[in-house]
Design a protein around this motif. Structure first.
Motif, PDB file in Angstrom:
ATOM      1  N   LEU A   5      22.045 -24.661  23.403  1.00 39.38           N
ATOM      2  CA  LEU A   5      22.731 -23.617  22.915  1.00 39.38           C
ATOM      3  C   LEU A   5      23.918 -24.107  21.948  1.00 39.38           C
ATOM      4  N   LEU A   6      24.001 -23.218  20.852  1.00 38.80           N
ATOM      5  CA  LEU A   6      24.887 -23.571  19.663  1.00 38.80           C
ATOM      6  C   LEU A   6      26.311 -22.769  20.384  1.00 38.80           C
ATOM      7  N   ILE A   7      27.207 -24.003  20.659  1.00 34.45           N
ATOM      8  CA  ILE A   7      28.427 -23.518  21.074  1.00 34.45           C
ATOM      9  C   ILE A   7      29.378 -22.989  19.998  1.00 34.45           C
ATOM     10  N   CYS A   8      29.890 -21.701  19.699  1.00 32.16           N
ATOM     11  CA  CYS A   8      30.984 -21.529  18.520  1.00 32.16           C
ATOM     12  C   CYS A   8      31.872 -20.729  19.193  1.00 32.16           C
ATOM     13  N   PHE A  92      30.809 -25.874  16.847  1.00 34.46           N
ATOM     14  CA  PHE A  92      31.287 -27.144  17.115  1.00 34.46           C
ATOM     15  C   PHE A  92      30.632 -27.985  18.130  1.00 34.46           C
ATOM     16  N   ASP A  93      29.283 -27.473  18.538  1.00 35.03           N
ATOM     17  CA  ASP A  93      28.788 -28.340  19.599  1.00 35.03           C
ATOM     18  C   ASP A  93      27.235 -27.529  19.923  1.00 35.03           C
ATOM     19  N   VAL A  94      26.547 -28.591  20.354  1.00 35.63           N
ATOM     20  CA  VAL A  94      25.358 -28.010  21.034  1.00 35.63           C
ATOM     21  C   VAL A  94      25.524 -28.604  22.653  1.00 35.63           C
ATOM     22  N   ALA A  95      24.990 -27.535  23.489  1.00 34.85           N
ATOM     23  CA  ALA A  95      25.180 -27.881  24.914  1.00 34.85           C
ATOM     24  C   ALA A  95      24.004 -27.530  25.538  1.00 34.85           C
ATOM     25  N   GLU A  96      23.796 -27.910  26.889  1.00 36.03           N
ATOM     26  CA  GLU A  96      22.836 -27.449  27.802  1.00 36.03           C
ATOM     27  C   GLU A  96      23.473 -26.539  28.707  1.00 36.03           C
ATOM     28  N   PRO A  97      22.990 -25.372  28.953  1.00 35.10           N
ATOM     29  CA  PRO A  97      23.615 -24.458  29.996  1.00 35.10           C
ATOM     30  C   PRO A  97      23.590 -25.155  31.483  1.00 35.10           C
ATOM     31  N   ASP A 123      29.158 -28.072  29.872  1.00 39.14           N
ATOM     32  CA  ASP A 123      30.214 -28.962  30.148  1.00 39.14           C
ATOM     33  C   ASP A 123      31.502 -28.748  29.753  1.00 39.14           C
ATOM     34  N   SER A 124      31.615 -27.994  28.638  1.00 38.86           N
ATOM     35  CA  SER A 124      32.896 -27.752  27.985  1.00 38.86           C
ATOM     36  C   SER A 124      33.555 -26.535  28.271  1.00 38.86           C
ATOM     37  N   GLY A 125      33.088 -25.858  29.231  1.00 42.67           N
ATOM     38  CA  GLY A 125      33.276 -24.872  30.072  1.00 42.67           C
ATOM     39  C   GLY A 125      32.774 -23.422  29.763  1.00 42.67           C
ATOM     40  N   PRO A 126      33.182 -22.114  30.040  1.00 45.36           N
ATOM     41  CA  PRO A 126      32.344 -21.011  30.156  1.00 45.36           C
ATOM     42  C   PRO A 126      31.924 -20.494  28.520  1.00 45.36           C
TER      43      PRO A 126
END
Length: 149
Positions: A5-8, A92-97, A123-126
């Motif tokens: 996921l692209l976290i924005c 600001f990030d790419v993360a795995e759910p 990892d960085s929150g919901p």
């Protein structure tokens, strides 16, 4: 759920766009307005000689327009053979759910209730999982008005 996921940030909320829909993330340098376009369509931008329709995610969700367009980040997506730049407040990030999507709790606004596929933990929150097709369709109230006419 195992996709990335692209976290924005959109309208003050952490949002997640499935990376399978994202071609790239760009910084908007210039946007040319389109006369008489709906408010959620900011205008056109160029990316390697290709035109991108710039969509303000904030307006598509029913919030106030972005204060700044040029210099902001946008996720480039493709839909039905056309490319769009989804204007976000920050990317600001790419993360795995870490979880499957769960229902969006109340208090986020009608736009999020309509345009989020759910909420996922990272990892960085919901983060609210964005339904790209709903963002591209524009504000729900405008669509409801047009279909009633």
């Amino acid at each position: 759920m195992s996709e990335l996921l692209l976290i924005c940030l959109v309208a003050g909320r952490r949002a997640a766009i499935p990376t399978e829909r994202v071609l790239s993330v760009i910084e908007l340098e210039a946007v040319t307005p389109i006369p008489r376009a709906p408010e959620f369509i900011v205008g056109l931008a160029a990316l390697r000689s290709q035109a991108l329709t710039v969509i303000d995610c904030r307006v598509s969700l029913g919030f106030e327009p972005s204060k700044q367009v040029v210099g902001n980040r946008a996720a480039v997506v493709e839909h039905e053979g056309h490319r769009y730049a989804l204007l976000v407040d920050a990317a600001f990030d790419v993360a795995e759910p870490l979880t499957d999507p769960v229902a969006v709790p109340g208090g986020f606004g009608e736009g999020w209730q309509f345009a989020a596929q759910g909420m996922v933990e990272t990892d960085s929150g919901p983060a609210l999982l964005v339904d790209v097709d709903q963002i591209l369709a524009g504000p729900r109230l405008a669509r409801d008005h047009l279909s009633a006419a």
